[in-house]
Design a protein around this motif. Structure first.
Motif, PDB file in Angstrom:
ATOM      1  N   SER A 125      19.020   0.124  -6.287  1.00  0.00           N
ATOM      2  CA  SER A 125      19.682  -0.300  -7.521  1.00  0.00           C
ATOM      3  C   SER A 125      20.913   0.538  -7.850  1.00  0.00           C
ATOM      4  N   ASP A 126      21.921  -0.150  -8.378  1.00  0.00           N
ATOM      5  CA  ASP A 126      23.092   0.527  -8.923  1.00  0.00           C
ATOM      6  C   ASP A 126      22.967   0.678 -10.440  1.00  0.00           C
ATOM      7  N   SER A 127      21.834   0.289 -10.965  1.00  0.00           N
ATOM      8  CA  SER A 127      21.644   0.279 -12.404  1.00  0.00           C
ATOM      9  C   SER A 127      21.574   1.694 -12.964  1.00  0.00           C
ATOM     10  N   VAL A 128      22.232   1.895 -14.086  1.00  0.00           N
ATOM     11  CA  VAL A 128      22.200   3.190 -14.752  1.00  0.00           C
ATOM     12  C   VAL A 128      20.891   3.343 -15.521  1.00  0.00           C
ATOM     13  N   GLU A 129      20.431   2.259 -16.102  1.00  0.00           N
ATOM     14  CA  GLU A 129      19.187   2.266 -16.873  1.00  0.00           C
ATOM     15  C   GLU A 129      18.034   1.899 -15.955  1.00  0.00           C
ATOM     16  N   ILE A 130      17.337   2.905 -15.438  1.00  0.00           N
ATOM     17  CA  ILE A 130      16.282   2.609 -14.473  1.00  0.00           C
ATOM     18  C   ILE A 130      14.869   2.756 -15.035  1.00  0.00           C
ATOM     19  N   SER A 131      14.728   3.306 -16.225  1.00  0.00           N
ATOM     20  CA  SER A 131      13.379   3.551 -16.745  1.00  0.00           C
ATOM     21  C   SER A 131      12.591   2.257 -16.901  1.00  0.00           C
ATOM     22  N   ASP A 132      13.229   1.187 -17.388  1.00  0.00           N
ATOM     23  CA  ASP A 132      12.516  -0.090 -17.535  1.00  0.00           C
ATOM     24  C   ASP A 132      12.125  -0.657 -16.173  1.00  0.00           C
ATOM     25  N   MET A 133      13.010  -0.524 -15.191  1.00  0.00           N
ATOM     26  CA  MET A 133      12.714  -1.009 -13.845  1.00  0.00           C
ATOM     27  C   MET A 133      11.516  -0.239 -13.268  1.00  0.00           C
ATOM     28  N   LEU A 134      11.500   1.066 -13.428  1.00  0.00           N
ATOM     29  CA  LEU A 134      10.403   1.879 -12.904  1.00  0.00           C
ATOM     30  C   LEU A 134       9.092   1.523 -13.593  1.00  0.00           C
ATOM     31  N   ASN A 135       9.137   1.288 -14.904  1.00  0.00           N
ATOM     32  CA  ASN A 135       7.926   0.872 -15.623  1.00  0.00           C
ATOM     33  C   ASN A 135       7.425  -0.478 -15.131  1.00  0.00           C
ATOM     34  N   ALA A 136       8.352  -1.409 -14.870  1.00  0.00           N
ATOM     35  CA  ALA A 136       7.956  -2.735 -14.383  1.00  0.00           C
ATOM     36  C   ALA A 136       7.248  -2.633 -13.034  1.00  0.00           C
ATOM     37  N   ILE A 137       7.770  -1.810 -12.148  1.00  0.00           N
ATOM     38  CA  ILE A 137       7.128  -1.633 -10.833  1.00  0.00           C
ATOM     39  C   ILE A 137       5.778  -0.948 -10.994  1.00  0.00           C
ATOM     40  N   ASN A 138       5.738   0.077 -11.820  1.00  0.00           N
ATOM     41  CA  ASN A 138       4.490   0.790 -12.048  1.00  0.00           C
ATOM     42  C   ASN A 138       3.412  -0.140 -12.599  1.00  0.00           C
ATOM     43  N   ASN A 139       3.794  -1.047 -13.494  1.00  0.00           N
ATOM     44  CA  ASN A 139       2.831  -1.955 -14.125  1.00  0.00           C
ATOM     45  C   ASN A 139       2.469  -3.153 -13.266  1.00  0.00           C
ATOM     46  N   PHE A 140       3.209  -3.406 -12.194  1.00  0.00           N
ATOM     47  CA  PHE A 140       2.954  -4.581 -11.358  1.00  0.00           C
ATOM     48  C   PHE A 140       1.624  -4.443 -10.631  1.00  0.00           C
ATOM     49  N   GLY A 196       0.784  -1.220   0.000  1.00  0.00           N
ATOM     50  CA  GLY A 196       0.000   0.000   0.000  1.00  0.00           C
ATOM     51  C   GLY A 196       0.819   1.274   0.000  1.00  0.00           C
ATOM     52  N   TRP A 197       2.133   1.165  -0.240  1.00  0.00           N
ATOM     53  CA  TRP A 197       2.962   2.374  -0.314  1.00  0.00           C
ATOM     54  C   TRP A 197       2.528   3.210  -1.514  1.00  0.00           C
ATOM     55  N   ALA A 198       2.699   4.489  -1.410  1.00  0.00           N
ATOM     56  CA  ALA A 198       2.482   5.372  -2.558  1.00  0.00           C
ATOM     57  C   ALA A 198       3.479   4.976  -3.647  1.00  0.00           C
ATOM     58  N   LEU A 199       3.046   5.042  -4.889  1.00  0.00           N
ATOM     59  CA  LEU A 199       3.897   4.623  -5.998  1.00  0.00           C
ATOM     60  C   LEU A 199       5.225   5.377  -5.999  1.00  0.00           C
ATOM     61  N   GLY A 200       5.212   6.667  -5.776  1.00  0.00           N
ATOM     62  CA  GLY A 200       6.447   7.451  -5.779  1.00  0.00           C
ATOM     63  C   GLY A 200       7.436   6.975  -4.727  1.00  0.00           C
ATOM     64  N   ASP A 201       6.931   6.608  -3.552  1.00  0.00           N
ATOM     65  CA  ASP A 201       7.815   6.122  -2.491  1.00  0.00           C
ATOM     66  C   ASP A 201       8.387   4.745  -2.827  1.00  0.00           C
ATOM     67  N   ALA A 202       7.553   3.871  -3.402  1.00  0.00           N
ATOM     68  CA  ALA A 202       8.035   2.542  -3.807  1.00  0.00           C
ATOM     69  C   ALA A 202       9.106   2.676  -4.893  1.00  0.00           C
ATOM     70  N   LEU A 203       8.883   3.585  -5.844  1.00  0.00           N
ATOM     71  CA  LEU A 203       9.863   3.809  -6.912  1.00  0.00           C
ATOM     72  C   LEU A 203      11.150   4.419  -6.354  1.00  0.00           C
ATOM     73  N   ALA A 204      11.033   5.337  -5.415  1.00  0.00           N
ATOM     74  CA  ALA A 204      12.217   5.972  -4.832  1.00  0.00           C
ATOM     75  C   ALA A 204      13.072   4.949  -4.101  1.00  0.00           C
ATOM     76  N   GLU A 205      12.444   4.027  -3.374  1.00  0.00           N
ATOM     77  CA  GLU A 205      13.232   3.006  -2.690  1.00  0.00           C
ATOM     78  C   GLU A 205      13.929   2.101  -3.702  1.00  0.00           C
ATOM     79  N   ALA A 206      13.235   1.742  -4.774  1.00  0.00           N
ATOM     80  CA  ALA A 206      13.831   0.888  -5.798  1.00  0.00           C
ATOM     81  C   ALA A 206      15.056   1.566  -6.423  1.00  0.00           C
ATOM     82  N   VAL A 207      14.946   2.839  -6.713  1.00  0.00           N
ATOM     83  CA  VAL A 207      16.077   3.579  -7.291  1.00  0.00           C
ATOM     84  C   VAL A 207      17.237   3.625  -6.299  1.00  0.00           C
ATOM     85  N   ASP A 208      16.932   3.825  -5.023  1.00  0.00           N
ATOM     86  CA  ASP A 208      17.968   3.880  -3.994  1.00  0.00           C
ATOM     87  C   ASP A 208      18.707   2.543  -3.867  1.00  0.00           C
TER      88      ASP A 208
END
Length: 160
Positions: A132-147, A118-130
């Protein structure tokens, strides 16, 4: 002396994450009470680690995890691993999730777990970015958003 794995993080009292494990990390993981290791994507356990895992009577389950740009495959993998972690947490098992060096696969899973809590999407995405060491994060963010969790109305408890 205990040695935590690279990028070790407690997600909840029952779920921890890290990058790849080395033999010296197993005593640390066991010391947290963990007996189940979920290895995803590139988080294969090195052959040197397995004797330590077996000696400590721990279990390892491996789940393949595609590159985040493979949208349908990522959603299937996220659902499968998400459901496994949910099942283990509901049974009271402490779980350690191991990913590849970039932790993009683990970050994607943590974002999905947070979303189903039930986390807000922005907070869930911010934790994921924090995480990951990945440079390409747009696909990861889309995957979380679509889950979409299998049971979005029933937020699960990770031992909190």
């Amino acid at each position: 002396m205990l040695y935590p794995p690279r990028k070790y993080r407690m997600i909840s009292p029952l779920v921890t994450i890290s990058g790849p494990l080395s033999p010296t990390n197993i005593d640390f993981i066991k010391g947290t009470g963990c007996r189940k290791i979920v290895s995803i994507g590139g988080g294969f356990l090195h052959p040197d680690v397995m004797p330590h895992v077996k000696k400590n009577q721990m279990e390892v389950v491996y789940y393949p995890f595609p590159d985040c740009s493979q949208v349908n495959e990522v959603q299937d993998s996220l659902s499968r691993v998400h459901n496994q972690v949910l099942h283990l947490a509901k049974s009271g098992s402490r779980v350690h999730i191991v990913g590849d060096v970039s932790l993009a696969d683990v970050a994607c899973l943590v974002g999905a777990l947070r979303k189903s809590q039930g986390w807000a999407l922005g907070d869930a995405l911010a934790e994921a970015v924090d995480i990951s060491d990945s440079v390409e994060i747009s696909d990861m963010l889309n995957a979380i958003n679509n889950f979409e969790p299998a049971h979005p109305s029933s937020q699960f408890n990770l031992g909190e």
